[in-house]
Scaffold this motif. Structure first.
Motif, PDB file in Angstrom:
ATOM      1  N   ALA A 294     -73.583  12.454 -45.963  1.00 37.60           N
ATOM      2  CA  ALA A 294     -74.059  13.238 -44.822  1.00 37.60           C
ATOM      3  C   ALA A 294     -75.365  13.955 -45.137  1.00 37.60           C
ATOM      4  O   ALA A 294     -76.239  14.089 -44.285  1.00 37.60           O
ATOM      5  N   LYS A 295     -75.517  14.381 -46.398  1.00 34.83           N
ATOM      6  CA  LYS A 295     -76.727  15.098 -46.775  1.00 34.83           C
ATOM      7  C   LYS A 295     -77.949  14.187 -46.618  1.00 34.83           C
ATOM      8  O   LYS A 295     -78.981  14.592 -46.071  1.00 34.83           O
ATOM      9  N   ALA A 296     -77.814  12.952 -47.088  1.00 40.20           N
ATOM     10  CA  ALA A 296     -78.919  12.000 -46.962  1.00 40.20           C
ATOM     11  C   ALA A 296     -79.177  11.669 -45.489  1.00 40.20           C
ATOM     12  O   ALA A 296     -80.319  11.467 -45.088  1.00 40.20           O
ATOM     13  N   ALA A 297     -78.094  11.630 -44.696  1.00 43.02           N
ATOM     14  CA  ALA A 297     -78.257  11.322 -43.271  1.00 43.02           C
ATOM     15  C   ALA A 297     -79.092  12.399 -42.593  1.00 43.02           C
ATOM     16  O   ALA A 297     -80.020  12.112 -41.840  1.00 43.02           O
ATOM     17  N   ARG A 298     -78.769  13.681 -42.892  1.00 45.89           N
ATOM     18  CA  ARG A 298     -79.509  14.740 -42.213  1.00 45.89           C
ATOM     19  C   ARG A 298     -80.952  14.791 -42.702  1.00 45.89           C
ATOM     20  O   ARG A 298     -81.870  15.007 -41.924  1.00 45.89           O
ATOM     21  N   LYS A 299     -81.160  14.559 -44.001  1.00 39.91           N
ATOM     22  CA  LYS A 299     -82.526  14.542 -44.522  1.00 39.91           C
ATOM     23  C   LYS A 299     -83.329  13.431 -43.867  1.00 39.91           C
ATOM     24  O   LYS A 299     -84.509  13.609 -43.566  1.00 39.91           O
ATOM     25  N   SER A 300     -82.689  12.270 -43.659  1.00 39.59           N
ATOM     26  CA  SER A 300     -83.453  11.151 -43.122  1.00 39.59           C
ATOM     27  C   SER A 300     -83.963  11.444 -41.714  1.00 39.59           C
ATOM     28  O   SER A 300     -85.065  11.049 -41.376  1.00 39.59           O
ATOM     29  N   VAL A 301     -83.182  12.178 -40.903  1.00 38.35           N
ATOM     30  CA  VAL A 301     -83.705  12.495 -39.565  1.00 38.35           C
ATOM     31  C   VAL A 301     -84.848  13.490 -39.641  1.00 38.35           C
ATOM     32  O   VAL A 301     -85.759  13.465 -38.833  1.00 38.35           O
ATOM     33  N   PHE A 302     -84.772  14.383 -40.636  1.00 37.16           N
ATOM     34  CA  PHE A 302     -85.859  15.350 -40.800  1.00 37.16           C
ATOM     35  C   PHE A 302     -87.169  14.620 -41.107  1.00 37.16           C
ATOM     36  O   PHE A 302     -88.190  14.849 -40.462  1.00 37.16           O
TER      37      PHE A 302
ATOM     38  N   VAL B  19     -67.181  25.616 -40.547  1.00 38.78           N
ATOM     39  CA  VAL B  19     -67.149  25.160 -39.157  1.00 38.78           C
ATOM     40  C   VAL B  19     -67.852  26.179 -38.263  1.00 38.78           C
ATOM     41  O   VAL B  19     -68.666  25.823 -37.412  1.00 38.78           O
ATOM     42  N   ARG B  20     -67.560  27.477 -38.509  1.00 36.86           N
ATOM     43  CA  ARG B  20     -68.141  28.500 -37.656  1.00 36.86           C
ATOM     44  C   ARG B  20     -69.659  28.498 -37.773  1.00 36.86           C
ATOM     45  O   ARG B  20     -70.376  28.470 -36.788  1.00 36.86           O
ATOM     46  N   ARG B  21     -70.125  28.479 -39.047  1.00 36.92           N
ATOM     47  CA  ARG B  21     -71.583  28.575 -39.228  1.00 36.92           C
ATOM     48  C   ARG B  21     -72.297  27.327 -38.761  1.00 36.92           C
ATOM     49  O   ARG B  21     -73.343  27.401 -38.121  1.00 36.92           O
ATOM     50  N   ARG B  22     -71.745  26.157 -39.082  1.00 34.68           N
ATOM     51  CA  ARG B  22     -72.435  24.934 -38.700  1.00 34.68           C
ATOM     52  C   ARG B  22     -72.462  24.757 -37.187  1.00 34.68           C
ATOM     53  O   ARG B  22     -73.478  24.411 -36.613  1.00 34.68           O
ATOM     54  N   SER B  23     -71.313  25.007 -36.532  1.00 39.03           N
ATOM     55  CA  SER B  23     -71.311  24.809 -35.081  1.00 39.03           C
ATOM     56  C   SER B  23     -72.255  25.780 -34.409  1.00 39.03           C
ATOM     57  O   SER B  23     -73.005  25.396 -33.524  1.00 39.03           O
ATOM     58  N   SER B  24     -72.230  27.051 -34.858  1.00 37.91           N
ATOM     59  CA  SER B  24     -73.073  27.994 -34.124  1.00 37.91           C
ATOM     60  C   SER B  24     -74.546  27.658 -34.341  1.00 37.91           C
ATOM     61  O   SER B  24     -75.334  27.690 -33.410  1.00 37.91           O
ATOM     62  N   LEU B  25     -74.916  27.278 -35.569  1.00 39.22           N
ATOM     63  CA  LEU B  25     -76.323  26.921 -35.805  1.00 39.22           C
ATOM     64  C   LEU B  25     -76.703  25.658 -35.023  1.00 39.22           C
ATOM     65  O   LEU B  25     -77.736  25.612 -34.356  1.00 39.22           O
ATOM     66  N   ALA B  88     -76.454  26.118 -47.764  1.00 46.51           N
ATOM     67  CA  ALA B  88     -75.175  26.799 -47.563  1.00 46.51           C
ATOM     68  C   ALA B  88     -73.987  25.840 -47.386  1.00 46.51           C
ATOM     69  O   ALA B  88     -72.967  25.978 -48.056  1.00 46.51           O
ATOM     70  N   TYR B  89     -74.145  24.847 -46.505  1.00 48.66           N
ATOM     71  CA  TYR B  89     -72.964  24.053 -46.132  1.00 48.66           C
ATOM     72  C   TYR B  89     -72.458  23.189 -47.277  1.00 48.66           C
ATOM     73  O   TYR B  89     -71.261  23.057 -47.481  1.00 48.66           O
ATOM     74  N   ASP B  90     -73.401  22.617 -48.036  1.00 47.84           N
ATOM     75  CA  ASP B  90     -72.960  21.728 -49.101  1.00 47.84           C
ATOM     76  C   ASP B  90     -72.153  22.486 -50.159  1.00 47.84           C
ATOM     77  O   ASP B  90     -71.198  21.958 -50.717  1.00 47.84           O
ATOM     78  N   THR B  91     -72.547  23.751 -50.408  1.00 49.39           N
ATOM     79  CA  THR B  91     -71.783  24.565 -51.363  1.00 49.39           C
ATOM     80  C   THR B  91     -70.373  24.806 -50.830  1.00 49.39           C
ATOM     81  O   THR B  91     -69.391  24.690 -51.579  1.00 49.39           O
TER      82      THR B  91
END
Lengths: 564, 99
Positions: A294-302, B19-25, B88-91
């Motif tokens: 998922a990290k690579a997916a989001r970076k690729s759109v950026f 979930v809270r932080r990602r959805s709101s952002l 933040a999210y990956d951590t």
């Protein structure tokens, strides 16, 4: 099979110059004289990409290799490939041509094409990577009825791909006729043939690398052109605009919105189609499965958003550069039209879509003209290959493997079906390309976006975020969106009046793009029929949401990078 | 994933925060993009003359920087999301997986 690709490559090579020469001898009215530099560069591009296809074919064994390049594409590479899918010949030549004729209106279009990307990043990219494997139907059918939803997704994908493909093929034939002096049908056969070779032998890996190389070439070429234009004006956009408003017949009106968008509802409807259509194009969505996580997916759109935004700013400069340097130079103008209209803008040889091509000649001479022509051709090849792969995957993975074989298909059989589907789509694209030669196909890209926005996107976004979605709701809402988009386009002025020849003002639907009501209808249908659904299937659909949502958010259990 | 593990993850405070932080952002940024873009489209549709107002003595109109702003804002908003998610999210996700 590998031997065959090699033989085909040789045959392709050997036949190219002769084909071109033979065609050059036939006088075809608007056809350009033979451009040997352009052909040389194009042959070099084809040689390189066939070499890549040969390399990719050796590494493509499993279904994951074929559909998603084994998940081995990096975020940056995928960003370039996505940008490449999007920077089609239509957007390069079409938008610079639109700026050339109407100025500011071209910018309005570019903005529309770009703003879908942030939405893809925020709501779709990571979720798609975490939930899916090969096609976006993997995501929509995650907790819903496999058979029904796969059929819906395949219909949405194939109709989108078909219209997009026809538009690209017809554009390709016309463009190549102009650039290389090849006959229309030969150009269409050449594009279709090369596309089938890339996809059947090299799968996603070859398709991705062809796209990356082309994206780099196109970005370099466009940067050089825009740079050369600005250089002539001391890098002052104001000086460029001042000169352009002086020579353009519309004068300073090219610096503000013009007549192109007159009806506010039409403008909003088109905006919706462009914004949400991007998030529903199957060949774009498929790219998110080629990266590791998922990290690579989001970076690729950026990265993709950056490249595409930069590219559209360049096309704006290129369009203005063409106003100044092309419309004032009789070498690029048709003398008889110039005589009649007294307007260099209207008299451009080959029509406004050639603005960027002539500008290449004006700023870089014959060699650079050859380079840009070859890049334009390469662009079409790369885009149609991505489309063909997306269509073929939908047939082999969604219909054959999941619906007909119920998810128990042999992997090698599935790949074989996909290759046969590619050949079928290739032949179909060639035939349709030839049938539609003299039709106005400009509406087809808009239609593809409208269908993607009204069928694929609503089902995808609701399946990811709304617990209440049921199979029946998705089916009814999705087909409502699909059908209303198609019917809406047929009844719109662009098709009803311009293509079918009915009198002006008789179109039953006043909007050129149906997205405004077809998207609304799709979401309303999905909501209503899901809420009313009390079946046992609906209970299973809803109770599957929590597990899906956890995986969607965390990626735990998502298809791995190399093995699935 | 077996039947119970997602129930366990749902109870994890790290997951709830994610979930809270990602959805709101995600939804906030989507809304900002929609407002910027449809604001621009409404200007084009209802106030084309406003976009034609000239900047200073030259021919450049206010529509040019506004159009560029929409393009750049798409890139910047995407960048904001990606940098937040990367830091933040990956951590949080790693912490959830470790449990």
């Amino acid at each position: 099979m590998k031997k065959l690709s090699f033989v085909l490559a040789i045959a392709m090579f050997a036949s190219l110059p002769t084909l071109a020469l033979a065609a050059g001898a036939i006088d075809g009215g608007t056809k350009q004289s033979l451009n040997s530099v352009a052909i040389g560069m194009f042959v070099a591009f084809v040689a390189l990409t066939l070499g890549i296809t040969y390399w990719a074919a050796k590494q493509t064994a499993s279904a994951a290799d074929f559909y998603s390049a084994g998940g081995g594409i990096t975020g940056f590479q995928n960003g370039l490939a996505i940008a490449g899918d999007y920077m089609s010949a239509a957007s390069f030549l079409g938008i610079s041509g639109l700026v050339y004729t109407s100025g500011y209106d071209g910018l309005i279009y570019s903005v529309g094409w770009l703003v879908g990307w942030p939405i893809v990043t925020f709501l779709i990219a990571e979720q798609l990577r975490n939930l899916g494997k090969f096609t976006f139907a993997d995501v929509t059918s995650f907790r819903l009825g496999q058979t029904e939803i796969r059929i819906l997704a395949a219909c949405g994908s194939l109709v989108t791909v078909a219209f997009y493909l026809i538009a690209q093929m017809v554009g390709a034939g016309k463009l190549i006729q102009l650039l290389f002096g090849l006959d229309y049908w030969m150009a269409v056969v050449l594009v279709g043939g090369l596309m089938m070779i890339y996809v059947t032998f090299g799968g996603m890996k070859a398709t991705t690398w062809v796209q990356i190389i082309k994206a780099v070439l196109l970005l370099l070429g466009a940067t050089f052109m825009a740079g050369a234009v600005l250089y002539k004006f001391g890098f002052s956009p104001e000086a460029l605009f001042a000169k352009a408003t002086e020579v353009h017949p519309k004068k300073t009106a090219i610096m503000e919105p013009g007549s192109l968008i007159s009806n506010p509802l039409s403008a909003i409807s088109l905006g919706l189609a462009l914004m949400f259509g991007t998030a529903g194009l199957p060949h774009i969505l498929m790219r998110f499965f080629t990266v590791k996580d998922a990290k690579a997916a989001r970076k690729s759109v950026f990265y993709a958003t950056g490249f595409i935004g930069y590219f559209y700013i360049l096309t704006f400069i290129i369009g203005f550069g063409a106003i100044v340097l092309v419309s004032t130079d009789t070498a690029f103008l048709d003398a008889s039209i110039l005589e009649k209209t007294k307007s260099g803008i209207a008299a451009i040889k080959g029509g406004s879509n050639m603005a960027a091509i002539h500008l290449a000649d004006a700023v870089g001479g014959n060699v650079f003209l050859g380079f840009i022509s070859a890049v334009a051709f390469a662009t079409i090849l790369a885009v149609v290959s991505g489309l063909a792969l997306a269509g073929a995957s939908s047939i082999s993975h969604d219909i054959y493997a999941m619906v007909i074989k119920g998810g128990t298909a042999d992997e090698q059989d599935e790949i074989r079906v996909s290759k046969i589907a590619t050949l079928f789509l290739g032949v179909l694209a060639i035939i349709l390309g030839i049938i539609f030669e003299n039709q106005n196909v400009a509406f087809m890209v808009g239609l593809a976006f409208a269908i993607a926005a009204s069928c694929n996107f609503p089902v995808l976004v609701m399946s990811i975020f709304w617990k209440g979605l049921t199979t029946r709701g998705a089916m009814i809402g999705g087909f409502l969106g699909l059908i209303s988009a198609v019917v809406g386009v047929i009844l719109s002025p662009a098709v009803w009046e311009a293509t079918l020849g009915n009198p002006k003002g008789s179109a039953p639907v006043p909007l050129d793009n149906p997205a405004l009501f077809s998207i609304t209808l799709a979401f309303a249908g999905i909501w209503l029929f899901s809420v009313l659904d009390r079946s046992a299937r609906a209970r299973a659909d809803r109770s599957g949401f929590d597990a899906q949502y956890v995986r969607c958010q965390t990626g735990i259990g998502a298809a791995g990078a190399v093995t699935h | 994933m077996d039947g119970n593990s997602h129930e366990k993850i749902k109870q994890d405070p790290n997951y709830q925060e994610l979930v809270r932080r990602r959805s709101s952002l995600g939804w906030t940024l989507s809304l900002i993009m929609l407002v910027i873009y449809f604001g621009f489209i409404l200007l084009v549709a209802y106030a084309p003359k406003f976009l034609g107002i000239r900047l200073g003595a030259g021919v450049t109109t206010i529509g040019i920087p506004i159009g560029l702003f929409v393009i750049v804002s798409a890139f910047v908003l995407t960048g904001i999301y990606v940098s937040k998610a990367n830091s933040a999210y990956d951590t949080l996700i790693r912490r959830i997986i470790e449990r």
